[in-house]
Design a protein around this motif. Sequence first.
Motif, PDB file in Angstrom:
ATOM      1  N   HIS A 228      18.173  87.107  36.585  1.00  0.00           N
ATOM      2  CA  HIS A 228      19.115  88.180  36.906  1.00  0.00           C
ATOM      3  C   HIS A 228      20.193  88.366  35.836  1.00  0.00           C
ATOM      4  CE1 HIS A 228      17.219  88.124  40.783  1.00  0.00           C
ATOM      5  NE2 HIS A 228      17.683  86.923  41.089  1.00  0.00           N
ATOM      6  N   VAL A 229      20.154  87.591  34.767  1.00  0.00           N
ATOM      7  CA  VAL A 229      21.228  87.607  33.776  1.00  0.00           C
ATOM      8  C   VAL A 229      21.132  88.796  32.830  1.00  0.00           C
ATOM      9  CG1 VAL A 229      22.198  86.350  31.790  1.00  0.00           C
ATOM     10  CG2 VAL A 229      21.628  85.130  33.901  1.00  0.00           C
ATOM     11  N   GLY A 230      19.941  89.145  32.380  1.00  0.00           N
ATOM     12  CA  GLY A 230      19.765  90.255  31.449  1.00  0.00           C
ATOM     13  C   GLY A 230      19.876  89.821  30.002  1.00  0.00           C
ATOM     14  N   TYR A 231      18.995  90.373  29.149  1.00  0.00           N
ATOM     15  CA  TYR A 231      18.890  89.868  27.776  1.00  0.00           C
ATOM     16  C   TYR A 231      20.168  90.041  26.979  1.00  0.00           C
ATOM     17  CZ  TYR A 231      18.435  94.535  25.639  1.00  0.00           C
ATOM     18  OH  TYR A 231      18.678  95.815  25.194  1.00  0.00           O
ATOM     19  N   LYS A 232      20.979  91.051  27.307  1.00  0.00           N
ATOM     20  CA  LYS A 232      22.230  91.263  26.573  1.00  0.00           C
ATOM     21  C   LYS A 232      23.273  90.193  26.892  1.00  0.00           C
ATOM     22  CE  LYS A 232      21.889  96.276  25.974  1.00  0.00           C
ATOM     23  NZ  LYS A 232      22.526  97.589  26.214  1.00  0.00           N
ATOM     24  N   ASN A 233      23.041  89.450  27.959  1.00  0.00           N
ATOM     25  CA  ASN A 233      24.038  88.494  28.429  1.00  0.00           C
ATOM     26  C   ASN A 233      23.616  87.039  28.255  1.00  0.00           C
ATOM     27  OD1 ASN A 233      25.582  90.779  29.545  1.00  0.00           O
ATOM     28  ND2 ASN A 233      23.907  90.877  31.023  1.00  0.00           N
ATOM     29  N   TYR A 234      22.465  86.796  27.644  1.00  0.00           N
ATOM     30  CA  TYR A 234      22.018  85.421  27.469  1.00  0.00           C
ATOM     31  C   TYR A 234      22.994  84.618  26.607  1.00  0.00           C
ATOM     32  CZ  TYR A 234      17.448  87.032  29.221  1.00  0.00           C
ATOM     33  OH  TYR A 234      16.432  87.564  29.980  1.00  0.00           O
ATOM     34  N   GLY A 235      23.502  85.213  25.537  1.00  0.00           N
ATOM     35  CA  GLY A 235      24.447  84.503  24.670  1.00  0.00           C
ATOM     36  C   GLY A 235      25.701  84.071  25.405  1.00  0.00           C
ATOM     37  N   SER A 259       5.775  86.033  28.241  1.00  0.00           N
ATOM     38  CA  SER A 259       5.324  85.714  26.895  1.00  0.00           C
ATOM     39  C   SER A 259       5.863  86.681  25.855  1.00  0.00           C
ATOM     40  CB  SER A 259       3.790  85.713  26.848  1.00  0.00           C
ATOM     41  OG  SER A 259       3.257  84.722  27.699  1.00  0.00           O
ATOM     42  N   LEU A 260       6.209  87.899  26.274  1.00  0.00           N
ATOM     43  CA  LEU A 260       6.662  88.937  25.353  1.00  0.00           C
ATOM     44  C   LEU A 260       8.115  89.300  25.625  1.00  0.00           C
ATOM     45  CD1 LEU A 260       3.552  91.319  25.473  1.00  0.00           C
ATOM     46  CD2 LEU A 260       4.059  89.550  23.767  1.00  0.00           C
ATOM     47  N   SER A 261       8.848  89.636  24.583  1.00  0.00           N
ATOM     48  CA  SER A 261      10.239  90.066  24.729  1.00  0.00           C
ATOM     49  C   SER A 261      10.283  91.491  25.268  1.00  0.00           C
ATOM     50  CB  SER A 261      10.965  90.000  23.384  1.00  0.00           C
ATOM     51  OG  SER A 261      11.024  88.678  22.906  1.00  0.00           O
ATOM     52  N   ARG A 262      11.026  91.687  26.341  1.00  0.00           N
ATOM     53  CA  ARG A 262      11.156  93.013  26.947  1.00  0.00           C
ATOM     54  C   ARG A 262      12.627  93.302  27.222  1.00  0.00           C
ATOM     55  NH1 ARG A 262       6.050  94.609  27.634  1.00  0.00           N
ATOM     56  NH2 ARG A 262       4.444  93.101  28.288  1.00  0.00           N
ATOM     57  N   HIS A 263      12.897  94.558  27.506  1.00  0.00           N
ATOM     58  CA  HIS A 263      14.268  94.986  27.745  1.00  0.00           C
ATOM     59  C   HIS A 263      14.472  95.499  29.170  1.00  0.00           C
ATOM     60  CE1 HIS A 263      13.657  95.332  23.330  1.00  0.00           C
ATOM     61  NE2 HIS A 263      14.821  94.715  23.328  1.00  0.00           N
ATOM     62  N   ILE A 273      12.619  95.004  44.988  1.00  0.00           N
ATOM     63  CA  ILE A 273      12.821  93.588  45.271  1.00  0.00           C
ATOM     64  C   ILE A 273      14.020  93.017  44.512  1.00  0.00           C
ATOM     65  CG2 ILE A 273      11.737  91.320  45.338  1.00  0.00           C
ATOM     66  CD1 ILE A 273      10.403  93.366  47.157  1.00  0.00           C
ATOM     67  N   PHE A 274      14.011  93.082  43.203  1.00  0.00           N
ATOM     68  CA  PHE A 274      15.055  92.469  42.385  1.00  0.00           C
ATOM     69  C   PHE A 274      15.728  93.513  41.495  1.00  0.00           C
ATOM     70  CE2 PHE A 274      12.001  88.840  42.927  1.00  0.00           C
ATOM     71  CZ  PHE A 274      12.822  88.055  43.727  1.00  0.00           C
ATOM     72  N   PRO A 275      16.758  94.207  41.995  1.00  0.00           N
ATOM     73  CA  PRO A 275      17.443  95.201  41.166  1.00  0.00           C
ATOM     74  C   PRO A 275      17.977  94.577  39.874  1.00  0.00           C
ATOM     75  CG  PRO A 275      18.185  95.338  43.446  1.00  0.00           C
ATOM     76  CD  PRO A 275      17.344  94.103  43.334  1.00  0.00           C
ATOM     77  N   ASN A 276      17.711  95.250  38.775  1.00  0.00           N
ATOM     78  CA  ASN A 276      18.204  94.841  37.444  1.00  0.00           C
ATOM     79  C   ASN A 276      17.629  93.509  36.972  1.00  0.00           C
ATOM     80  OD1 ASN A 276      19.978  97.136  37.574  1.00  0.00           O
ATOM     81  ND2 ASN A 276      21.346  95.915  38.856  1.00  0.00           N
ATOM     82  N   GLY A 277      16.533  93.062  37.585  1.00  0.00           N
ATOM     83  CA  GLY A 277      15.916  91.815  37.164  1.00  0.00           C
ATOM     84  C   GLY A 277      15.086  92.001  35.899  1.00  0.00           C
ATOM     85  N   MET A 278      14.986  90.969  35.105  1.00  0.00           N
ATOM     86  CA  MET A 278      14.108  90.984  33.935  1.00  0.00           C
ATOM     87  C   MET A 278      13.807  89.557  33.521  1.00  0.00           C
ATOM     88  SD  MET A 278      16.426  91.915  30.609  1.00  0.00           S
ATOM     89  CE  MET A 278      15.092  91.320  29.575  1.00  0.00           C
ATOM     90  N   LEU A 279      12.638  89.367  32.922  1.00  0.00           N
ATOM     91  CA  LEU A 279      12.211  88.027  32.544  1.00  0.00           C
ATOM     92  C   LEU A 279      12.476  87.777  31.069  1.00  0.00           C
ATOM     93  CD1 LEU A 279       8.795  87.732  34.410  1.00  0.00           C
ATOM     94  CD2 LEU A 279      11.106  87.209  35.235  1.00  0.00           C
TER      95      LEU A 279
END
Length: 371
Positions: A228-235, A259-263, A273-279
């Motif tokens: 639920h964090v989002g790729y822009k917020n990993y740092g 396996s692949l980078s997605r946005h 199910i999971f609003p704003n979710g991403m792997l």
Amino acid sequence: MTDKFKSFITDVLAQIDIEVGGSRPWDIEVHDDRLFQRVMTQGSLGLGEAYMDGWWDAPAVDQFLYRILTNEIHHKIKVDFSLALLTIKGILFNPQRSHVREVGEKHYDIGNDLYRRMLDPYMVYSCAYWRDATTLEAAQEAKLDLICRKIGLKEGMRVLDIGSGWGGFLRFAAERYGVTGLGITVSKEQMALANDLRGDLPIETRLMDYLELDGTFDRIVSIGMFEHVGYKNYGPYFSKVRDLLPDDGLFLLHSIGGSLSRHAGEPWLEKYIFPNGMLPSPKQVSGAVEGKLIMEDWHNFGADYDPTLMAWHDRFEAAWPDLRDAYDERFYRMWRYYLLSCAAVFRARWVHLWQIVYSRKGLAGGYRSVR
């Protein structure tokens, strides 16, 4: 046009041994021929919504979807405007930060009665560890104990659980290892039930965003929240963890990954199910943590999510007669599609389950992997 779409999709399915109107578990029964155009124009979102609307069925939805995934049928049906729009949204905006509590309200707050019937006694809503287990209860306790051993829990340690759900890990760790702990969640229902269930244990759950945390914790875990964090917020996420750890501390990240980078996330799951979710991908995780923490161990047991999800599905089905007065038929079809489609995705090894152990500066003498 509908006939043309029907002919094309029927032929594509036949190539992977799925028969429209067949009698095998993975065959599909179509109740509304508009399904074919919906799938061609809306992709995975259209397929999932059509199931919710009762336009199609299969004796074993998970087996039907598994065959589609393992034969990479998406390469033949490429139009997916919903995924394109989600990707643009993920690039232009930062919904994980602008709508921090949305997933709590729309997913985790829908009813503790549902989750209590579907999950194990510790109410653990993440992948179990089935290596030596044959029941969901045993597999979830094995996972909780695996985490405790991986981070070297000792009596008296102070533990933080970022995204602590209904408090199952902290209850287990306090009971078995004598720790004290703080858990945080963005779900009001999770917080309330977690605090009700803790009894006299020295643990607490707060309604709180991870960026609001301060202090120091001997050990930190995050189990099924990083999605639920989002790729822009990993740092910023890893920077916050570093700030909360002492020099000899350990952090365990338990997360689904791709396996692949997605946005963006998968369109149907993101909508229902999971609003704003991403792997996250390995590249995204490694890039974000670089210069902040030291990776000591990376363990992938994503195949264990398949039996976990199927166990949840079996319990949900068994409980449905008691739950149906609180939820409608469309919810029933949505929820079972969620569980069965996710089981198929893990079975096909399209996505993974990672447990990654980090130290702040690198453990003196090295880290000994635990399995």
